[in-house]
Design a protein around this motif. Structure first.
Motif, mmCIF file in Angstrom:
data_model
loop_
_atom_site.group_PDB
_atom_site.id
_atom_site.type_symbol
_atom_site.label_atom_id
_atom_site.label_comp_id
_atom_site.label_asym_id
_atom_site.label_seq_id
_atom_site.Cartn_x
_atom_site.Cartn_y
_atom_site.Cartn_z
ATOM 1 N N LEU A 47 1.694 -22.832 -6.373
ATOM 2 C CA LEU A 47 0.928 -21.803 -5.670
ATOM 3 C C LEU A 47 1.647 -21.345 -4.402
ATOM 4 C CD1 LEU A 47 -2.726 -23.069 -6.093
ATOM 5 C CD2 LEU A 47 -1.694 -21.049 -7.114
ATOM 6 N N GLY A 48 2.330 -22.259 -3.727
ATOM 7 C CA GLY A 48 3.102 -21.888 -2.543
ATOM 8 C C GLY A 48 4.268 -20.984 -2.893
ATOM 9 N N LEU A 49 4.945 -21.281 -3.990
ATOM 10 C CA LEU A 49 6.037 -20.411 -4.439
ATOM 11 C C LEU A 49 5.517 -19.034 -4.852
ATOM 12 C CD1 LEU A 49 8.190 -22.933 -6.496
ATOM 13 C CD2 LEU A 49 8.750 -21.882 -4.299
ATOM 14 N N MET A 50 4.375 -19.015 -5.533
ATOM 15 C CA MET A 50 3.791 -17.728 -5.925
ATOM 16 C C MET A 50 3.413 -16.910 -4.693
ATOM 17 S SD MET A 50 1.466 -18.827 -9.209
ATOM 18 C CE MET A 50 0.410 -17.416 -9.023
ATOM 19 N N GLU A 51 2.867 -17.573 -3.687
ATOM 20 C CA GLU A 51 2.504 -16.872 -2.457
ATOM 21 C C GLU A 51 3.734 -16.291 -1.774
ATOM 22 O OE1 GLU A 51 0.426 -17.650 1.881
ATOM 23 O OE2 GLU A 51 0.936 -19.341 0.607
ATOM 24 N N ALA A 52 4.813 -17.056 -1.719
ATOM 25 C CA ALA A 52 6.045 -16.564 -1.100
ATOM 26 C C ALA A 52 6.593 -15.359 -1.849
ATOM 27 C CB ALA A 52 7.084 -17.683 -1.060
ATOM 28 N N VAL A 53 6.549 -15.392 -3.164
ATOM 29 C CA VAL A 53 7.046 -14.260 -3.962
ATOM 30 C C VAL A 53 6.183 -13.024 -3.738
ATOM 31 C CG1 VAL A 53 7.324 -13.445 -6.340
ATOM 32 C CG2 VAL A 53 8.176 -15.693 -5.682
ATOM 33 N N VAL A 54 4.880 -13.198 -3.700
ATOM 34 C CA VAL A 54 3.979 -12.057 -3.489
ATOM 35 C C VAL A 54 4.215 -11.434 -2.122
ATOM 36 C CG1 VAL A 54 1.552 -11.427 -3.146
ATOM 37 C CG2 VAL A 54 2.213 -12.800 -5.112
ATOM 38 N N TRP A 55 4.350 -12.257 -1.074
ATOM 39 C CA TRP A 55 4.586 -11.707 0.264
ATOM 40 C C TRP A 55 5.948 -11.043 0.355
ATOM 41 C CZ3 TRP A 55 0.777 -10.310 2.888
ATOM 42 C CH2 TRP A 55 -0.382 -11.066 2.991
ATOM 43 N N TYR A 56 6.945 -11.594 -0.359
ATOM 44 C CA TYR A 56 8.268 -10.966 -0.374
ATOM 45 C C TYR A 56 8.180 -9.571 -0.981
ATOM 46 C CZ TYR A 56 13.018 -9.874 -1.737
ATOM 47 O OH TYR A 56 14.206 -9.242 -1.913
ATOM 48 N N PHE A 57 7.514 -9.447 -2.142
ATOM 49 C CA PHE A 57 7.389 -8.136 -2.772
ATOM 50 C C PHE A 57 6.544 -7.182 -1.934
ATOM 51 C CE2 PHE A 57 8.676 -10.213 -6.822
ATOM 52 C CZ PHE A 57 9.794 -9.419 -7.043
ATOM 53 N N PHE A 58 5.544 -7.712 -1.232
ATOM 54 C CA PHE A 58 4.746 -6.863 -0.350
ATOM 55 C C PHE A 58 5.614 -6.253 0.744
ATOM 56 C CE2 PHE A 58 2.380 -6.372 3.623
ATOM 57 C CZ PHE A 58 1.397 -5.477 3.232
ATOM 58 N N ILE A 59 6.408 -7.083 1.423
ATOM 59 C CA ILE A 59 7.266 -6.585 2.506
ATOM 60 C C ILE A 59 8.331 -5.649 1.958
ATOM 61 C CG2 ILE A 59 8.971 -7.312 4.224
ATOM 62 C CD1 ILE A 59 7.223 -9.816 4.632
ATOM 63 N N TYR A 60 8.927 -6.003 0.801
ATOM 64 C CA TYR A 60 9.948 -5.148 0.197
ATOM 65 C C TYR A 60 9.368 -3.778 -0.159
ATOM 66 C CZ TYR A 60 13.172 -3.303 -3.256
ATOM 67 O OH TYR A 60 14.004 -2.485 -3.955
ATOM 68 N N TYR A 61 8.221 -3.770 -0.827
ATOM 69 C CA TYR A 61 7.610 -2.504 -1.246
ATOM 70 C C TYR A 61 7.180 -1.673 -0.042
ATOM 71 C CZ TYR A 61 5.249 0.638 -4.472
ATOM 72 O OH TYR A 61 4.887 1.720 -5.205
ATOM 73 N N LEU A 62 6.700 -2.329 1.002
ATOM 74 C CA LEU A 62 6.317 -1.623 2.217
ATOM 75 C C LEU A 62 7.524 -0.939 2.847
ATOM 76 C CD1 LEU A 62 4.148 -1.005 4.397
ATOM 77 C CD2 LEU A 62 4.886 -3.107 5.513
ATOM 78 N N LEU A 63 8.632 -1.660 2.961
ATOM 79 C CA LEU A 63 9.828 -1.079 3.569
ATOM 80 C C LEU A 63 10.417 0.039 2.714
ATOM 81 C CD1 LEU A 63 11.527 -4.289 4.975
ATOM 82 C CD2 LEU A 63 10.282 -2.522 6.235
ATOM 83 N N VAL A 64 10.398 -0.121 1.397
ATOM 84 C CA VAL A 64 10.900 0.936 0.518
ATOM 85 C C VAL A 64 10.002 2.165 0.602
ATOM 86 C CG1 VAL A 64 11.267 1.551 -1.909
ATOM 87 C CG2 VAL A 64 12.123 -0.602 -1.032
ATOM 88 N N THR A 65 8.706 1.961 0.702
ATOM 89 C CA THR A 65 7.777 3.085 0.819
ATOM 90 C C THR A 65 7.980 3.835 2.131
ATOM 91 O OG1 THR A 65 6.158 1.903 -0.524
ATOM 92 C CG2 THR A 65 5.339 3.729 0.799
ATOM 93 N N ILE A 66 8.235 3.123 3.198
ATOM 94 C CA ILE A 66 8.481 3.780 4.488
ATOM 95 C C ILE A 66 9.800 4.540 4.451
ATOM 96 C CG2 ILE A 66 9.003 3.325 6.916
ATOM 97 C CD1 ILE A 66 6.983 1.012 6.753
ATOM 98 N N LYS A 67 10.797 3.977 3.790
ATOM 99 C CA LYS A 67 12.126 4.591 3.764
ATOM 100 C C LYS A 67 12.162 5.860 2.917
ATOM 101 C CE LYS A 67 16.949 3.491 2.960
ATOM 102 N NZ LYS A 67 17.897 2.475 2.505
ATOM 103 N N LYS A 68 11.452 5.878 1.790
ATOM 104 C CA LYS A 68 11.483 7.030 0.876
ATOM 105 C C LYS A 68 10.239 7.890 1.083
ATOM 106 C CE LYS A 68 14.162 4.731 -2.666
ATOM 107 N NZ LYS A 68 14.257 4.374 -4.073
ATOM 108 N N PRO A 69 10.394 9.051 1.690
ATOM 109 C CA PRO A 69 9.218 9.890 1.967
ATOM 110 C C PRO A 69 8.662 10.599 0.730
ATOM 111 C CG PRO A 69 11.197 10.979 2.718
ATOM 112 C CD PRO A 69 11.608 9.612 2.249
ATOM 113 N N ASP A 70 9.386 10.607 -0.384
ATOM 114 C CA ASP A 70 8.907 11.321 -1.568
ATOM 115 C C ASP A 70 8.015 10.463 -2.465
ATOM 116 O OD1 ASP A 70 11.021 9.656 -2.196
ATOM 117 O OD2 ASP A 70 11.768 10.939 -3.804
ATOM 118 N N ARG A 71 7.651 9.278 -2.026
ATOM 119 C CA ARG A 71 6.760 8.413 -2.809
ATOM 120 C C ARG A 71 5.330 8.910 -2.742
ATOM 121 N NH1 ARG A 71 7.713 2.778 -4.656
ATOM 122 N NH2 ARG A 71 9.927 2.598 -4.368
#
Length: 64
Positions: free
Chosen positions: A8-32
């Motif tokens: 469960l700890g590994l799953m939580e780390a993966v989910v938070w990683y994808f959350f931060i990654y997707y957030l940064l990609v969304t901020i970077k690409k204005p056409d989303r």
């Protein structure tokens, strides 16, 4: 420590990683599409929040 807690700890780390990654990609690409991006971010945030051991072990969460 039980294997369940490690998984469960590994799953939580993966989910938070994808959350931060997707957030940064969304901020970077204005056409989303912001509606889809916000739904994905909300789902990832909720999943990360639920997987957090601090939340799972509270008496209020155990009573649900």
């Amino acid at each position: 420590m039980e294997p369940k807690h490690i998984i469960l700890g590994l799953m939580e780390a993966v989910v938070w990683y994808f959350f931060i990654y997707y957030l940064l990609v969304t901020i970077k690409k204005p056409d989303r599409n912001l509606w889809i991006a916000s739904a994905v971010l909300l789902a990832l945030f909720y999943l990360g929040f639920v997987l957090c051991p601090w939340v799972r072990h509270t008496p209020a969460w155990q009573g649900l």
